[in-house]
Scaffold this motif. Structure first.
Motif, mmCIF file in Angstrom:
data_model
loop_
_atom_site.group_PDB
_atom_site.id
_atom_site.type_symbol
_atom_site.label_atom_id
_atom_site.label_comp_id
_atom_site.label_asym_id
_atom_site.label_seq_id
_atom_site.Cartn_x
_atom_site.Cartn_y
_atom_site.Cartn_z
ATOM 1 N N MET A 1 -30.048 27.376 11.831
ATOM 2 C CA MET A 1 -31.382 27.965 11.885
ATOM 3 C C MET A 1 -32.164 27.298 13.013
ATOM 4 S SD MET A 1 -34.496 28.193 9.067
ATOM 5 C CE MET A 1 -34.480 26.560 8.436
ATOM 6 N N ASN A 2 -32.843 28.100 13.799
ATOM 7 C CA ASN A 2 -33.733 27.590 14.846
ATOM 8 C C ASN A 2 -35.066 27.198 14.230
ATOM 9 O OD1 ASN A 2 -31.966 28.018 17.019
ATOM 10 N ND2 ASN A 2 -32.566 30.161 17.123
ATOM 11 N N ILE A 3 -35.659 26.152 14.748
ATOM 12 C CA ILE A 3 -37.013 25.734 14.365
ATOM 13 C C ILE A 3 -37.834 25.700 15.645
ATOM 14 C CG2 ILE A 3 -38.452 23.907 13.395
ATOM 15 C CD1 ILE A 3 -36.684 24.806 11.255
ATOM 16 N N PHE A 4 -38.977 26.352 15.610
ATOM 17 C CA PHE A 4 -39.885 26.366 16.753
ATOM 18 C C PHE A 4 -41.022 25.394 16.494
ATOM 19 C CE2 PHE A 4 -37.719 30.381 16.773
ATOM 20 C CZ PHE A 4 -37.378 30.534 18.107
ATOM 21 N N ILE A 5 -41.345 24.586 17.474
ATOM 22 C CA ILE A 5 -42.472 23.658 17.412
ATOM 23 C C ILE A 5 -43.570 24.222 18.301
ATOM 24 C CG2 ILE A 5 -43.283 21.321 17.884
ATOM 25 C CD1 ILE A 5 -40.304 20.453 17.596
ATOM 26 N N VAL A 6 -44.723 24.465 17.709
ATOM 27 C CA VAL A 6 -45.868 25.009 18.440
ATOM 28 C C VAL A 6 -46.935 23.930 18.485
ATOM 29 C CG1 VAL A 6 -47.602 26.835 18.520
ATOM 30 C CG2 VAL A 6 -45.321 27.324 17.587
ATOM 31 N N ILE A 7 -47.327 23.529 19.675
ATOM 32 C CA ILE A 7 -48.373 22.519 19.842
ATOM 33 C C ILE A 7 -49.645 23.232 20.281
ATOM 34 C CG2 ILE A 7 -49.090 20.453 21.088
ATOM 35 C CD1 ILE A 7 -46.065 19.802 21.335
ATOM 36 N N VAL A 8 -50.698 23.055 19.501
ATOM 37 C CA VAL A 8 -51.969 23.733 19.726
ATOM 38 C C VAL A 8 -52.989 22.720 20.246
ATOM 39 C CG1 VAL A 8 -53.812 25.048 18.626
ATOM 40 C CG2 VAL A 8 -51.451 25.327 17.849
ATOM 41 N N SER A 9 -53.700 23.082 21.297
ATOM 42 C CA SER A 9 -54.770 22.234 21.835
ATOM 43 C C SER A 9 -56.098 22.973 21.725
ATOM 44 C CB SER A 9 -54.510 21.903 23.304
ATOM 45 O OG SER A 9 -53.319 21.177 23.448
ATOM 46 N N TYR A 10 -57.119 22.291 21.239
ATOM 47 C CA TYR A 10 -58.447 22.900 21.139
ATOM 48 C C TYR A 10 -59.006 23.134 22.535
ATOM 49 C CZ TYR A 10 -58.318 21.161 16.306
ATOM 50 O OH TYR A 10 -57.974 20.886 15.007
ATOM 51 N N VAL A 11 -59.628 24.290 22.740
ATOM 52 C CA VAL A 11 -60.221 24.617 24.038
ATOM 53 C C VAL A 11 -61.707 24.947 23.906
ATOM 54 C CG1 VAL A 11 -58.056 25.362 25.085
ATOM 55 C CG2 VAL A 11 -59.465 27.012 23.866
ATOM 56 N N THR A 12 -62.310 24.546 22.795
ATOM 57 C CA THR A 12 -63.731 24.786 22.568
ATOM 58 C C THR A 12 -64.348 23.544 21.945
ATOM 59 O OG1 THR A 12 -65.305 26.370 21.627
ATOM 60 C CG2 THR A 12 -63.420 25.798 20.259
ATOM 61 N N ASP A 13 -65.638 23.547 21.765
ATOM 62 C CA ASP A 13 -66.320 22.404 21.151
ATOM 63 C C ASP A 13 -65.816 22.176 19.734
ATOM 64 O OD1 ASP A 13 -67.950 21.974 23.384
ATOM 65 O OD2 ASP A 13 -69.467 23.388 22.647
ATOM 66 N N PHE A 14 -65.726 20.919 19.330
ATOM 67 C CA PHE A 14 -65.214 20.586 18.004
ATOM 68 C C PHE A 14 -66.081 21.185 16.898
ATOM 69 C CE2 PHE A 14 -64.332 17.795 14.373
ATOM 70 C CZ PHE A 14 -62.966 18.012 14.292
ATOM 71 N N ASP A 15 -67.389 21.327 17.121
ATOM 72 C CA ASP A 15 -68.262 21.953 16.120
ATOM 73 C C ASP A 15 -67.810 23.386 15.825
ATOM 74 O OD1 ASP A 15 -69.804 19.662 15.916
ATOM 75 O OD2 ASP A 15 -71.328 20.380 17.322
ATOM 76 N N ASP A 16 -67.361 24.106 16.844
ATOM 77 C CA ASP A 16 -66.843 25.464 16.642
ATOM 78 C C ASP A 16 -65.558 25.434 15.820
ATOM 79 O OD1 ASP A 16 -68.941 26.473 18.154
ATOM 80 O OD2 ASP A 16 -67.765 26.513 20.002
ATOM 81 N N ILE A 17 -64.741 24.423 16.045
ATOM 82 C CA ILE A 17 -63.496 24.268 15.293
ATOM 83 C C ILE A 17 -63.816 24.054 13.816
ATOM 84 C CG2 ILE A 17 -61.432 22.846 14.984
ATOM 85 C CD1 ILE A 17 -61.502 24.442 17.664
#
Length: 54
Positions: A1-17
């Motif tokens: 089985m393949n496993i995909f690793i997705v790395i997400v980076s925030y691109v907006t202000d942390f308050d929006d997150i």
């Protein structure tokens, strides 16, 4: 089985997150229920996240 690793980076202000977290967490729950994700978590320092998908 393949496993995909997705790395997400925030691109907006942390308050929006923070504001979007309840909706994001509901989305994460639905992906687990459908088998789309097998794991997820925050990066430290809190600059994004990591997703594992089959």
């Amino acid at each position: 089985m393949n496993i995909f690793i997705v790395i997400v980076s925030y691109v907006t202000d942390f308050d929006d997150i923070v504001e979007a977290l309840p909706e994001h967490n509901a989305w994460l729950d639905s992906t687990y229920q459908r088998g789309v994700l097998i794991a997820s978590g925050r990066q430290i320092p809190r600059v994004g996240g990591v997703l594992l998908a089959p």
